[in-house]
Write a protein that holds these residues in place. Structure first.
Motif, PDB file in Angstrom:
ATOM      1  N   VAL A  79       0.845  -1.203   0.000  1.00 31.69           N
ATOM      2  CA  VAL A  79       0.000   0.000   0.000  1.00 31.69           C
ATOM      3  C   VAL A  79       0.878   1.249   0.000  1.00 31.69           C
ATOM      4  O   VAL A  79       0.635   2.198  -0.753  1.00 31.69           O
ATOM      5  CB  VAL A  79      -0.946  -0.008   1.221  1.00 31.69           C
ATOM      6  N   ALA A  80       1.906   1.249   0.838  1.00 29.44           N
ATOM      7  CA  ALA A  80       2.808   2.404   0.922  1.00 29.44           C
ATOM      8  C   ALA A  80       3.520   2.637  -0.412  1.00 29.44           C
ATOM      9  O   ALA A  80       3.706   3.786  -0.845  1.00 29.44           O
ATOM     10  CB  ALA A  80       3.821   2.199   2.040  1.00 29.44           C
ATOM     11  N   MET A  81       3.915   1.574  -1.080  1.00 27.29           N
ATOM     12  CA  MET A  81       4.581   1.701  -2.377  1.00 27.29           C
ATOM     13  C   MET A  81       3.652   2.319  -3.417  1.00 27.29           C
ATOM     14  O   MET A  81       4.058   3.190  -4.193  1.00 27.29           O
ATOM     15  CB  MET A  81       5.081   0.328  -2.837  1.00 27.29           C
ATOM     16  N   VAL A  82       2.405   1.881  -3.441  1.00 32.08           N
ATOM     17  CA  VAL A  82       1.436   2.412  -4.402  1.00 32.08           C
ATOM     18  C   VAL A  82       1.159   3.883  -4.118  1.00 32.08           C
ATOM     19  O   VAL A  82       1.109   4.715  -5.040  1.00 32.08           O
ATOM     20  CB  VAL A  82       0.132   1.591  -4.365  1.00 32.08           C
ATOM     21  N   VAL A  83       0.995   4.228  -2.842  1.00 25.49           N
ATOM     22  CA  VAL A  83       0.729   5.622  -2.469  1.00 25.49           C
ATOM     23  C   VAL A  83       1.913   6.506  -2.844  1.00 25.49           C
ATOM     24  O   VAL A  83       1.745   7.584  -3.435  1.00 25.49           O
ATOM     25  CB  VAL A  83       0.426   5.734  -0.964  1.00 25.49           C
ATOM     26  N   MET A  84       3.115   6.055  -2.516  1.00 26.71           N
ATOM     27  CA  MET A  84       4.308   6.849  -2.827  1.00 26.71           C
ATOM     28  C   MET A  84       4.471   7.017  -4.329  1.00 26.71           C
ATOM     29  O   MET A  84       4.765   8.113  -4.822  1.00 26.71           O
ATOM     30  CB  MET A  84       5.550   6.194  -2.224  1.00 26.71           C
ATOM     31  N   ASP A  85       4.285   5.933  -5.091  1.00 31.84           N
ATOM     32  CA  ASP A  85       4.390   6.017  -6.547  1.00 31.84           C
ATOM     33  C   ASP A  85       3.375   7.001  -7.128  1.00 31.84           C
ATOM     34  O   ASP A  85       3.700   7.787  -8.023  1.00 31.84           O
ATOM     35  CB  ASP A  85       4.162   4.630  -7.159  1.00 31.84           C
ATOM     36  N   THR A  86       2.160   6.929  -6.637  1.00 30.84           N
ATOM     37  CA  THR A  86       1.099   7.805  -7.154  1.00 30.84           C
ATOM     38  C   THR A  86       1.405   9.262  -6.868  1.00 30.84           C
ATOM     39  O   THR A  86       1.328  10.119  -7.764  1.00 30.84           O
ATOM     40  CB  THR A  86      -0.257   7.421  -6.545  1.00 30.84           C
TER      41      THR A  86
END
Length: 265
Positions: free
Chosen positions: A105-112
């Motif tokens: 989840v953190a990876m997706v949020v950071m990427d976005t």
């Protein structure tokens, strides 16, 4: 507003990723030139980069000092608010599955967050000229220049993006130590300027040193905005620049846009 001393995990979450940055990038420095694996020759690095390595080190240290100040202020305020409200500290999950889910989840949020903010800094001429262009003075990236940014960019992309990743994923400060250390290593690796055999980041992610090198070239500044993990947003929104990795006669590799894309542009 109430203030309180940050916890040990809060302090480690602030300082460990910085230590990881210099240790990991220092390993690349100690490996030497590694001509047979470079994406650009050493001569290109010296000629095309318009800022000295001394200035890069100073710039990164200034940005990290700024981020430390902001992080400690936030942790102090949050700790004080929780203490005054009688909120107990978060419990570390015992399940590895939960921790891995929080990582994703953190990876997706950071990427976005970083994709849209990074792209906006290219589209907005004022922000590019006065803020983001500092990072692009490194046309030929190298490891310890990964966070050579304007402090405002560091605040928007890294500090705010990190805070959102932390809050949305629900991870504890202890988990955050590992997540942000991992994200730091990935960022350094993306800027290392090398294509090393067996690099685990290259095996796990299509967003890698060659992918990001394309973005640092003049023809690629409108492409490959995604960072640091996936290339999803580039593909969805049409800013993905495909490339081939070809060997140079004098040694090393070169990331080249595909011929079809060259004709279009």
């Amino acid at each position: 507003m109430d203030f309180s001393v940050p916890s040990l995990d809060d302090l480690l979450g602030t300082f460990v990723p910085i230590a990881v940055y210099w240790i990991y990038s220092g390993i690349y420095v100690m490996l030497g030139d590694l001509t047979q694996y470079r994406l650009h020759t050493k001569a290109e690095e010296d000629k095309r980069n318009v800022v000295s390595k001394r200035s890069v080190v100073k710039g990164v240290l200034v940005q990290q000092a700024f981020q430390i100040s902001v992080s400690l202020l936030l942790f102090t305020a949050v700790s004080g608010r929780e203490a005054s409200a009688g909120v107990p500290p978060p419990q570390q999950p015992s399940s590895l599955t939960v921790i891995l889910l929080q990582f994703m989840v953190a990876m997706v949020v950071m990427d976005t967050w970083q994709y849209f903010m990074h792209r906006f800094m290219h589209v907005n001429k004022f922000l590019y000229r006065h803020v983001h262009s500092k990072h692009h003075t490194l046309v030929v990236p190298y490891a310890f220049g990964a966070l050579y940014n304007h402090p405002l960019e560091g605040l928007i992309l890294d500090t705010v993006g990190g805070a959102l990743s932390f809050l949305v994923s629900g991870m504890t400060p202890r988990t955050a130590i590992f997540f942000f250390s991992f994200a730091t290593m990935k960022t350094v690796d993306d800027h290392c300027g090398l294509w090393l055999p067996g690099n685990i980041f290259h095996l796990l992610f299509n967003n890698n040193s060659a992918y990001h090198d394309i973005h640092h070239q003049l023809y690629g500044t409108k492409y490959n905005f995604s960072q640091p993990f996936f290339i999803t947003w580039d593909k969805i929104l049409g800013t993905h620049m495909p490339y081939t990795l070809e060997k140079r006669e004098e040694g090393g590799f070169e990331a080249r846009p595909t011929p079809a894309l060259k004709k279009i542009n």
